[in-house]
Design a protein around this motif. Structure first.
Motif, PDB file in Angstrom:
ATOM      1  N   ASP A  63     -10.499  -1.909   3.711  1.00  0.00           N
ATOM      2  CA  ASP A  63     -10.614  -2.701   2.482  1.00  0.00           C
ATOM      3  C   ASP A  63     -11.110  -4.115   2.786  1.00  0.00           C
ATOM      4  OD1 ASP A  63      -9.742  -0.556   1.002  1.00  0.00           O
ATOM      5  OD2 ASP A  63      -7.626  -1.192   1.001  1.00  0.00           O
ATOM      6  N   GLU A  64     -10.660  -4.661   3.892  1.00  0.00           N
ATOM      7  CA  GLU A  64     -11.050  -6.024   4.253  1.00  0.00           C
ATOM      8  C   GLU A  64     -12.524  -6.103   4.675  1.00  0.00           C
ATOM      9  OE1 GLU A  64      -6.588  -7.390   5.736  1.00  0.00           O
ATOM     10  OE2 GLU A  64      -7.980  -6.369   7.104  1.00  0.00           O
ATOM     11  N   PRO A  80      -8.793 -17.175   7.671  1.00  0.00           N
ATOM     12  CA  PRO A  80      -8.750 -16.517   6.352  1.00  0.00           C
ATOM     13  C   PRO A  80      -9.417 -17.342   5.250  1.00  0.00           C
ATOM     14  CG  PRO A  80      -6.610 -16.414   7.448  1.00  0.00           C
ATOM     15  CD  PRO A  80      -7.456 -17.347   8.251  1.00  0.00           C
ATOM     16  N   ARG A  99     -10.005 -16.304  14.049  1.00  0.00           N
ATOM     17  CA  ARG A  99      -9.705 -15.823  12.700  1.00  0.00           C
ATOM     18  C   ARG A  99      -9.440 -17.005  11.777  1.00  0.00           C
ATOM     19  NH1 ARG A  99      -9.845 -13.742   8.016  1.00  0.00           N
ATOM     20  NH2 ARG A  99      -8.005 -12.709   7.165  1.00  0.00           N
ATOM     21  N   TRP A 112     -13.505 -13.412  10.655  1.00  0.00           N
ATOM     22  CA  TRP A 112     -12.672 -12.538  11.474  1.00  0.00           C
ATOM     23  C   TRP A 112     -13.042 -12.699  12.947  1.00  0.00           C
ATOM     24  CZ3 TRP A 112      -8.702  -9.626   9.486  1.00  0.00           C
ATOM     25  CH2 TRP A 112      -8.663  -9.495   8.081  1.00  0.00           C
ATOM     26  N   ASN A 114     -12.956 -16.640   5.370  1.00  0.00           N
ATOM     27  CA  ASN A 114     -13.176 -15.191   5.517  1.00  0.00           C
ATOM     28  C   ASN A 114     -13.838 -14.836   6.847  1.00  0.00           C
ATOM     29  OD1 ASN A 114     -12.625 -12.696   4.442  1.00  0.00           O
ATOM     30  ND2 ASN A 114     -14.561 -12.529   3.342  1.00  0.00           N
ATOM     31  N   PRO A 137     -10.860  -6.687  10.623  1.00  0.00           N
ATOM     32  CA  PRO A 137     -10.661  -6.266   9.236  1.00  0.00           C
ATOM     33  C   PRO A 137     -10.483  -4.755   9.141  1.00  0.00           C
ATOM     34  CG  PRO A 137     -12.973  -6.733   9.628  1.00  0.00           C
ATOM     35  CD  PRO A 137     -12.252  -7.121  10.883  1.00  0.00           C
ATOM     36  N   ASN A 138      -9.519  -4.335   8.309  1.00  0.00           N
ATOM     37  CA  ASN A 138      -9.400  -2.902   8.049  1.00  0.00           C
ATOM     38  C   ASN A 138     -10.428  -2.505   6.997  1.00  0.00           C
ATOM     39  OD1 ASN A 138      -8.355  -3.448   5.439  1.00  0.00           O
ATOM     40  ND2 ASN A 138      -6.254  -3.537   6.233  1.00  0.00           N
ATOM     41  N   ALA A 186     -14.349  -6.274   1.416  1.00  0.00           N
ATOM     42  CA  ALA A 186     -14.151  -7.589   0.801  1.00  0.00           C
ATOM     43  C   ALA A 186     -14.996  -8.645   1.505  1.00  0.00           C
ATOM     44  CB  ALA A 186     -12.675  -7.969   0.854  1.00  0.00           C
ATOM     45  N   THR A 187     -15.150  -8.523   2.809  1.00  0.00           N
ATOM     46  CA  THR A 187     -15.965  -9.481   3.564  1.00  0.00           C
ATOM     47  C   THR A 187     -17.435  -9.353   3.192  1.00  0.00           C
ATOM     48  OG1 THR A 187     -14.405  -9.431   5.405  1.00  0.00           O
ATOM     49  CG2 THR A 187     -16.617 -10.233   5.879  1.00  0.00           C
ATOM     50  N   SER A 224     -17.951 -10.880  -0.135  1.00  0.00           N
ATOM     51  CA  SER A 224     -17.480 -12.252  -0.254  1.00  0.00           C
ATOM     52  C   SER A 224     -18.618 -13.230  -0.493  1.00  0.00           C
ATOM     53  CB  SER A 224     -16.741 -12.648   1.034  1.00  0.00           C
ATOM     54  OG  SER A 224     -16.543 -14.041   1.104  1.00  0.00           O
TER      55      SER A 224
END
Length: 527
Positions: free
Chosen positions: A329-330, A259, A257, A264, A262, A326-327, A333-334, A337
């Motif tokens: 929303d994530e 951040p 991971r 995961w 980005n 990632p949940n 976003a990924t 990105s």
């Protein structure tokens, strides 16, 4: 006439000279024609023989004896044969019967494979079947599975067609009232020299309630894991081999991971396939429901030490507590990105995911999405921390032949196409491009499969283990012995476990409890 010695002496005494005999040969040739036939074959529509004359000419050799001074000719005939070889051409017209032209046949094959390597596969199948059977044209009918599932959308359209007495001759991924609407394929299987043991097989989508074979497998549907080898190298981690735990997987994901870029460590599937909630039930021996008692049983583990509720909760926590995956929303976003330079909406294909679930029923699709931007490695699923077993959610799916093909007069060609899927042309194609791994086992060790990607040499052993200890989806979804209200339970499972828990973040414990309570009501409801 001959003259004796005494006669000659008498003539001399009389003053007559001794007669001189002159022998002359007058050749008369006897010619025998010996035929050395050379046949010229002319192919036409009927046989006609041109007779060859046998010509024999006799010649005689005549010997003449002339007596002088008395003119007397003594003739002796001597026969002599003279052989002359004469080459005679014999023309033979041979009638060759032209093969009977079969009446044109048109078959329709339905599928929900509408894009990419899967759509290309059915196009290839249609073309190749026509090459082998020039009188047969195969049309591919693509029906998109609305409602988010083949079981919900695609199948509903086809069942309506069957009830109306129509529908395509061949249908993939459909199992509904097979004894009424599907052709008996057992005679065709015997003719092909095949048995159930030759396939990845489960009766649920292939054999009706009376034990009659009415389908052939579509492919091997089973899940494994995969890792992005570029990220494995970047983070300096080691991908586990075969025997490792869920805790090891979670820790490995945490190491991958980042951040800032980005990245995961792990993509946690939210549906029932290829490392989703169904594999969590399978490792614990939790049946989705019990048909006999009409009870939802997803929370009841039958394996020693098994715990399907905690196994599902662990899966949920990866995104909602552990921060490894990632949940909802994530995920979005990924995908949006700037780091996602792939243009793909497939999370693993972005190159920003360290590990994910892998499906041997769709390896070609993920490979095409990656497009060579990075290599990936396929490895075994993890062992449950509760039962110690790997979870396998299996399926054969199927190809079936519409019984109406008998009335239409094209049943033989339709059944032939069903088994063509597993023959010497299609099985290698499926193995090489993997819209789904072929169900016929004699090709499982092919290099097309074992070298499809790094690690896919595990497939023969993995599939064998999955077939022995895994759970087959057809026990509960659409299968011969599934409950008549299976669709109601299935919709509930998606709503509770996927939409509300894994996607929405609601409590996994509460959703499992609600599924069993409401699922039992759904099974017992009269519809």
């Amino acid at each position: 006439m001959g003259v004796s010695a005494a006669g000659v002496a008498a003539l001399a005494a009389c003053g007559e000279a001794e007669p001189q005999i002159i022998t002359k040969e007058v050749p008369v040739e006897t010619t025998v024609i010996k035929e050395v036939p050379v046949e010229t074959i002319v192919t036409r529509t009927e046989v006609k023989e041109v007779p060859v004359e046998r010509i024999v000419t006799q010649e005689k050799i005549v010997t003449q004896q002339v007596e002088v001074p008395v003119e007397r000719v003594v003739t002796e005939i001597v026969e002599r044969e003279k052989v002359v070889e004469k080459v005679v051409t014999k023309e033979v017209e041979v009638m060759v019967e032209a093969p009977m032209q079969k009446a044109p046949v048109r078959l329709e094959f339905s599928t929900d494979w509408g894009s990419g390597v899967r759509a290309a596969t059915h196009k290839f199948m249609a073309e190749q079947y026509n090459k082998v059977n020039p009188h047969v044209t195969v049309d591919i009918l693509i029906i998109s599975g609305s409602g988010g599932s083949t079981a919900v959308g695609y199948s509903g359209i086809l069942t309506n067609l069957l009830v109306a007495g129509s529908g395509p001759e061949l249908m993939s991924e459909l199992w509904w009232n097979a004894d009424l609407y599907n052709l008996d394929l057992e005679p065709h299987m015997q003719r092909e020299g095949l048995t159930k043991d030759d396939f990845w097989w489960h009766d649920g989508y292939l054999v009706d309630k009376d034990g009659v074979t009415r389908g052939v497998p579509y492919g091997v549907y089973v899940g494994a894991m995969m890792a992005n080898l570029s990220l494995v190298e970047r983070f300096g981690v080691t991908i586990p081999d075969k025997d490792y735990s869920f805790d090891e997987l979670r820790d490995l994901g945490a190491q991958m991971r980042d951040p800032e870029t980005n990245v995961w460590g792990f993509e946690r599937q939210t549906y029932s396939w290829n490392q989703g909630f169904a594999e969590r039930f399978a490792s614990e021996g939790a049946k989705w429901y019990d048909t006999a008692t009409e009870t939802s049983t997803a929370s009841i583990a039958t394996q020693p030490g098994g715990n399907s509720v905690e196994a599902f909760a662990d899966w949920w926590k990866l995104a909602w507590e552990d921060g490894v995956s990632p949940n909802t929303d994530e995920v979005q976003a990924t995908l949006e990105s700037p780091a996602n330079t792939s243009g793909s909406n497939n999370l693993f294909a972005t190159g920003l995911i360290g590990m994910s679930g892998f499906g041997y029923n769709s390896g070609g699709g993920i490979k095409n999405r990656i497009g060579g931007r990075f290599d990936f490695h396929v490895f075994w699923p993890y062992q449950s921390p509760y039962s110690g077993l790997r979870g396998y959610h299996n399926e054969t799916n199927n190809i079936v032949v519409n019984r109406a093909a008998e009335e239409r007069g094209n049943a033989e060609e339709a059944a032939g196409l069903a088994f063509f899927w597993h023959g010497d042309i299609m099985a290698p194609y499926l193995a090489e491009f993997q819209p789904v791994v072929p169900a016929v086992k004699n090709i499982w060790n092919s290099e097309f499969i074992t070298k499809f990607a790094s690690g896919t040499d595990n497939f023969p052993d993995l599939a064998a283990e999955a077939e022995q200890v895994g759970q087959f989806r057809e026990n509960w979804v659409r299968g011969t012995h599934s409950h008549p209200n299976w669709l109601e339970w299935f919709r509930l499972s998606r709503a509770k476990l996927t939409d509300r828990a894994l996607v929405g973040g609601e409590s996994p414990y509460q959703m499992m409890e609600e599924l069993d309570a409401e699922g039992t009501e759904a099974l017992r409801r009269e519809i």
